[in-house]
Design an enzyme around this catalytic site. Structure first.
Site, PDB file in Angstrom:
ATOM      1  N   ASP A   1     136.026 -23.387   1.520  1.00 17.76           N
ATOM      2  CA  ASP A   1     135.287 -23.892   0.351  1.00 17.76           C
ATOM      3  C   ASP A   1     135.952 -25.155  -0.190  1.00 17.76           C
ATOM      4  O   ASP A   1     137.151 -25.362   0.008  1.00 17.76           O
ATOM      5  CB  ASP A   1     135.313 -22.878  -0.803  1.00 17.76           C
ATOM      6  CG  ASP A   1     134.734 -21.548  -0.420  1.00 17.76           C
ATOM      7  OD1 ASP A   1     133.873 -21.518   0.475  1.00 17.76           O
ATOM      8  OD2 ASP A   1     135.187 -20.550  -1.017  1.00 17.76           O
TER       9      ASP A   1
HETATM   10  N1  URA Z   1     136.979 -16.961   1.727  1.00 18.65           N
HETATM   11  C1  URA Z   1     136.552 -17.643   0.659  1.00 18.65           C
HETATM   12  O1  URA Z   1     136.091 -17.055  -0.304  1.00 18.65           O
HETATM   13  N2  URA Z   1     136.643 -18.988   0.670  1.00 18.65           N
HETATM   14  C2  URA Z   1     137.164 -19.674   1.710  1.00 18.65           C
HETATM   15  O2  URA Z   1     137.239 -20.898   1.648  1.00 18.65           O
HETATM   16  C3  URA Z   1     137.600 -18.946   2.809  1.00 18.65           C
HETATM   17  C4  URA Z   1     137.503 -17.586   2.799  1.00 18.65           C
END
Ligand code: URA
Length: 241
Positions: free
Chosen positions: A109
């Site tokens: 993310d």
């Molecule tokens: N899980 C998440 O919530 N975000 C990420 O970026 C990777 C795994």
């Protein structure tokens, strides 16, 4: 068994050059029958053409092609995991060299930090991201509040999210408001949604391991090519699946 070929480079020398082990170690690997060339167990003294022969160690195919690259990046928060962003936000591919063109392996993310691979090896990307290969990803989640033993148990056993039950995870408390969570699925925002579901929203998320790869010294925003040893360990991890 394949016969020694008059042409080409000695197998143990090729293995040493691409970083599998010392010449002596490689001789032992070959003598133990753990090295295959084009699918056949190799013998000591075999000669190979590293550009065209497929070399395997313990079932993992070695990457000997000079134009295959694989970078390990410590992604900072605020950088997007795509090749280009219509909104003009900084992307992970802008941090690494632009030639040869590489793509991120999976996604973190926008606000997630930590280890991310970028490569031009489509086969490796597929094996690392496809759920059937089950590559482990470890995260350090800083959460709001101290998760109870029961919350941790729920995270371990599986959480019912809107896209289904999560697979069993390895979860350990780190300090009061931290969780080390290891999953082998790659659903969208999975760790954040799991923590939220047990009442502990994530305030900071850092990926600390991808399969066998860790690097606690790589600074946020920095990257480096994988060593051949690391590439080999990744290949092994995906070939076990
Ligand atoms: N899980 C998440 O919530 N975000 C990420 O970026 C990777 C795994």
């Amino acid at each position: 068994m394949i016969d020694p070929e008059p042409d080409g480079e000695r197998l143990q020398k090729v293995l040493a050059r691409i970083g599998v082990g010392s010449r002596r170690t490689n001789e032992i690997l070959i003598a133990e029958g753990r090295v295959r060339v084009n699918g056949k167990v190799a013998i000591l003294g075999a000669r190979v053409d590293p550009d065209s022969d497929e070399i395997e160690v313990d079932g993992a195919i070695l990457t000997t092609l000079p134009d295959v690259v694989c970078y390990l990046l410590n992604k900072p928060a605020g950088v997007i995991t795509t090749a280009s962003d219509p909104q003009g936000r900084p992307t992970v591919v802008e941090i690494v060299p632009d030639s040869p063109r590489v793509f991120p392996v999976g996604r973190l993310d926008l606000e997630t930090e930590g280890l991310l691979l970028l490569t031009n090896d489509g086969g490796l990307t597929h094996r690392l991201t496809h759920p059937s290969f089950g590559i482990e990803k470890e995260y350090l989640a800083h959460v709001i509040g101290k998760p109870s033993r029961s919350a941790i148990r729920q995270l371990r056993e599986g959480i019912e999210l809107d896209d289904g039950l999560t697979a069993p995870a390895t979860v350990a408390a780190v300090g009061d408001e931290g969780l080390k969570i290891t999953i082998h699925e790659g659903r969208n925002r999975q760790v954040r949604r799991m923590c939220e579901a047990v009442g502990h929203p994530v305030v900071r998320l850092v990926r600390t391991r991808i399969g066998p790869l860790v690097d606690t010294r790589l600074q946020p925003g920095s990257w480096r090519p994988l060593t051949q040893e690391e590439l080999l360990s990744l290949q092994r991890a995906v070939s076990r699946a």
